[in-house]
Design an enzyme around this catalytic site. Structure first.
Site, PDB file in Angstrom:
ATOM      1  N   CYS A 112       0.830  -1.110   0.141  1.00 42.42           N
ATOM      2  CA  CYS A 112       0.228   0.241  -0.263  1.00 42.42           C
ATOM      3  C   CYS A 112       0.653   0.689  -0.366  1.00 42.42           C
ATOM      4  O   CYS A 112       0.229   2.223  -0.338  1.00 42.42           O
ATOM      5  CB  CYS A 112      -1.026   0.107   1.218  1.00 42.42           C
ATOM      6  N   HIS A 254      -3.092   7.333   3.394  1.00 41.49           N
ATOM      7  CA  HIS A 254      -3.518   6.266   2.167  1.00 41.49           C
ATOM      8  C   HIS A 254      -4.553   5.628   3.145  1.00 41.49           C
ATOM      9  O   HIS A 254      -5.183   5.450   4.124  1.00 41.49           O
ATOM     10  CB  HIS A 254      -2.338   5.141   2.763  1.00 41.49           C
ATOM     11  N   ASN A 284     -10.060   0.388  -0.009  1.00 42.92           N
ATOM     12  CA  ASN A 284      -8.729   0.205   0.447  1.00 42.92           C
ATOM     13  C   ASN A 284      -8.273  -0.228  -1.178  1.00 42.92           C
ATOM     14  O   ASN A 284      -7.974  -1.119  -1.375  1.00 42.92           O
ATOM     15  CB  ASN A 284      -8.248  -0.391   1.739  1.00 42.92           C
TER      16      ASN A 284
HETATM   17  N1  COA Z   1     -18.714  -8.299   8.988  1.00 41.34           N
HETATM   18  C1  COA Z   1     -18.727  -8.463  10.806  1.00 41.34           C
HETATM   19  N2  COA Z   1     -18.508  -8.619  11.658  1.00 41.34           N
HETATM   20  C2  COA Z   1     -17.151  -8.302  11.419  1.00 41.34           C
HETATM   21  C3  COA Z   1     -16.682  -8.048  10.507  1.00 41.34           C
HETATM   22  C4  COA Z   1     -17.471  -8.336   9.474  1.00 41.34           C
HETATM   23  N3  COA Z   1     -17.048  -7.831   8.163  1.00 41.34           N
HETATM   24  N4  COA Z   1     -15.312  -8.676  10.192  1.00 41.34           N
HETATM   25  C5  COA Z   1     -14.838  -8.835  11.402  1.00 41.34           C
HETATM   26  N5  COA Z   1     -16.069  -8.814  12.071  1.00 41.34           N
HETATM   27  C6  COA Z   1     -16.258  -9.453  13.270  1.00 41.34           C
HETATM   28  C7  COA Z   1     -15.301 -10.487  14.167  1.00 41.34           C
HETATM   29  O1  COA Z   1     -15.147 -11.659  14.162  1.00 41.34           O
HETATM   30  C8  COA Z   1     -15.524 -10.261  15.555  1.00 41.34           C
HETATM   31  O2  COA Z   1     -16.558 -11.012  16.332  1.00 41.34           O
HETATM   32  P1  COA Z   1     -16.114 -11.889  17.319  1.00 41.34           P
HETATM   33  O3  COA Z   1     -16.237 -10.526  18.958  1.00 41.34           O
HETATM   34  O4  COA Z   1     -17.054 -12.405  18.019  1.00 41.34           O
HETATM   35  O5  COA Z   1     -14.628 -12.058  17.662  1.00 41.34           O
HETATM   36  C9  COA Z   1     -15.525  -9.049  15.379  1.00 41.34           C
HETATM   37  O6  COA Z   1     -15.789  -9.017  14.120  1.00 41.34           O
HETATM   38  C10 COA Z   1     -14.441  -7.757  16.384  1.00 41.34           C
HETATM   39  O7  COA Z   1     -13.872  -7.871  14.736  1.00 41.34           O
HETATM   40  P2  COA Z   1     -12.329  -7.062  15.641  1.00 41.34           P
HETATM   41  O8  COA Z   1     -11.618  -8.167  14.002  1.00 41.34           O
HETATM   42  O9  COA Z   1     -11.877  -7.358  16.736  1.00 41.34           O
HETATM   43  O10 COA Z   1     -12.795  -6.091  14.683  1.00 41.34           O
HETATM   44  P3  COA Z   1     -11.582  -4.158  14.616  1.00 41.34           P
HETATM   45  O11 COA Z   1     -12.370  -3.262  15.268  1.00 41.34           O
HETATM   46  O12 COA Z   1     -10.350  -4.704  14.899  1.00 41.34           O
HETATM   47  O13 COA Z   1     -12.274  -3.884  13.046  1.00 41.34           O
HETATM   48  C11 COA Z   1     -10.791  -3.766  10.974  1.00 41.34           C
HETATM   49  C12 COA Z   1     -11.620  -4.742  12.373  1.00 41.34           C
HETATM   50  C13 COA Z   1      -9.846  -4.690   9.648  1.00 41.34           C
HETATM   51  C14 COA Z   1     -12.352  -3.013  10.149  1.00 41.34           C
HETATM   52  C15 COA Z   1      -9.776  -3.166  11.906  1.00 41.34           C
HETATM   53  O14 COA Z   1      -8.765  -4.082  12.559  1.00 41.34           O
HETATM   54  C16 COA Z   1      -8.336  -2.131  11.090  1.00 41.34           C
HETATM   55  O15 COA Z   1      -9.055  -1.646   9.795  1.00 41.34           O
HETATM   56  N6  COA Z   1      -7.227  -2.750  10.758  1.00 41.34           N
HETATM   57  C17 COA Z   1      -7.177  -1.881  10.099  1.00 41.34           C
HETATM   58  C18 COA Z   1      -6.858  -2.824   7.963  1.00 41.34           C
HETATM   59  C19 COA Z   1      -6.068  -2.222   7.870  1.00 41.34           C
HETATM   60  O16 COA Z   1      -6.458  -0.893   7.037  1.00 41.34           O
HETATM   61  N7  COA Z   1      -5.575  -3.238   6.741  1.00 41.34           N
HETATM   62  C20 COA Z   1      -4.913  -2.570   5.771  1.00 41.34           C
HETATM   63  C21 COA Z   1      -3.872  -1.320   5.948  1.00 41.34           C
HETATM   64  S1  COA Z   1      -2.639  -1.298   5.018  1.00 41.34           S
END
Ligand code: COA
Length: 327
Positions: A112, A254, A284
């Site tokens: 990215c 980004h 993204n």
């Molecule tokens: N829809 C509904 N629920 C979802 C889901 C979706 N698309 N994806 C995950 N969940 C659930 C998980 O299974 C988890 O459930 P549980 O509590 O029963 O285990 C819950 O939601 C929380 O998941 P978690 O991974 O802790 O959520 P989060 O608040 O960390 O959000 C992201 C997840 C991916 C949105 C976040 O971590 C993020 O944006 N990270 C950075 C990613 C990024 O930008 N990557 C590219 C960088 S270049």
């Protein structure tokens, strides 16, 4: 000698995939995706479209905006994690599609952060060698090709597109690029990666069935590291150039997740009103996201000559960086 941005361009595929569409594909919902990421929809390329097709359409627009022809280009760098093929490079394939027969062409792999790394390399090559006068700096991705559409943790995040800037060496003292800082840390490869498809884990039938061809991510760790790294790089370029937060017209991070963008702005003491966001429309798009945003900023007349624009990126590698522009 100075380096000027003389044109911008972008392209996104026509097909829109909304959060409501995703509700029908995996166990998710618009509310979850919107509140956790800020993304409402993303663009997805069809099976006959390769990354170089996205890149070349964006380049044609960028050349028009710079009022030059493809033959005026000496250098093409494509930042991408989704090359058309192992080789030839997507840059060479783009060169052929737009007719930039005088250009030296190569791809750059920084996930990215690919657009900012490409800008850094292009600027350095223009500064170092008389034969390079104009470059197409491209971030282009068909990221949908790396996504497991059954994995709700990742498939909601990504989209396809391409963004381009044309840079030119000038005789003047002033430069569009005031300062830059890049960083890498290979110790955290597993936080964000596509494990299979290269020489480490070639795609055999067994690896394919295991899904090793898809992007994997430890979302929360990536979130924390992204904020810290982007803030560090931004602070370095602001310090180096003597530009303060209140002088920044646009912070263009980004476009990963609006909570990451807000956290970066808040730590830099840059108002949210000055954060350029279009991730609601495109998700993204990996290396394409900053180029897409820069082009939208330019085309919508949201920036004036002399404005300070701070670009910052983070991605797999890990890789990160920041570049301060004077528009
Ligand atoms: N829809 C509904 N629920 C979802 C889901 C979706 N698309 N994806 C995950 N969940 C659930 C998980 O299974 C988890 O459930 P549980 O509590 O029963 O285990 C819950 O939601 C929380 O998941 P978690 O991974 O802790 O959520 P989060 O608040 O960390 O959000 C992201 C997840 C991916 C949105 C976040 O971590 C993020 O944006 N990270 C950075 C990613 C990024 O930008 N990557 C590219 C960088 S270049």
């Amino acid at each position: 000698m100075g380096i000027k941005i003389i044109g911008t361009g972008s392209y996104t595929p026509e097909r829109v995939l909304t959060n409501l569409d995703l509700e029908k594909m995996v166990d998710t919902n618009d509310e979850w995706i919107s509140t956790r990421t800020g993304i409402k929809e993303r663009r997805i390329a069809d099976e006959n479209t390769a990354t170089s097709d996205l890149a070349s359409r964006a380049c044609i627009e960028a050349l028009k905006s710079a009022n030059i022809t493809a033959e005026d280009i000496d250098l093409i760098i494509v930042g991408t994690a989704t090359a058309d093929k192992a080789f030839p490079s997507t840059a060479c394939l783009t060169q052929a599609k737009i007719g930039a027969k005088n250009a030296v062409c190569f791809d750059l792999s920084a996930a990215c952060s690919g657009f900012l790394y490409s800008l850094e390399v292009a600027e350095s090559m223009l500064a170092a060698k008389p034969q390079y006068k104009r470059a197409l700096v491209i971030g282009a991705e068909k990221f949908s090709s790396l996504v497991n559409w059954k994995d709700r943790n990742t498939c909601i995040l990504f989209g396809d597109g391409a963004g381009v800037v044309v840079i030119e060496k000038t005789d003047g003292e002033t430069s569009s690029i005031l300062a830059s800082h890049m960083g890498s840390n290979g110790d955290h490869e597993k936080l964000l990666q596509v494990p299979g498809g290269g020489t480490a884990l070639p795609i055999t039938k067994e690896n394919f069935d295991e899904g090793h061809q898809y992007v994997t991510m430890e979302g929360q760790e990536v979130f924390k590291k992204a904020v810290t790294a982007m803030v560090t790089s931004c602070k370095k370029v602001m310090e180096e150039s003597g530009i303060t937060a209140d002088q920044i017209k646009w912070l263009i991070p980004h476009q990963a997740n609006y909570r990451i963008l807000k956290a970066v702005a808040s730590r830099l003491k840059i108002s949210e009103d000055n954060v350029f966001m279009n991730l609601d429309k495109f998700g993204n798009t990996s290396a394409a996201s900053i180029g897409l945003a820069v082009d939208e900023m330019n085309k919508t007349g949201s920036v004036s000559e002399g404005d300070y624009v701070l670009l910052t990126a983070f991605g797999g590698g890990l890789t990160w960086g920041a570049t301060l522009l004077r528009w």
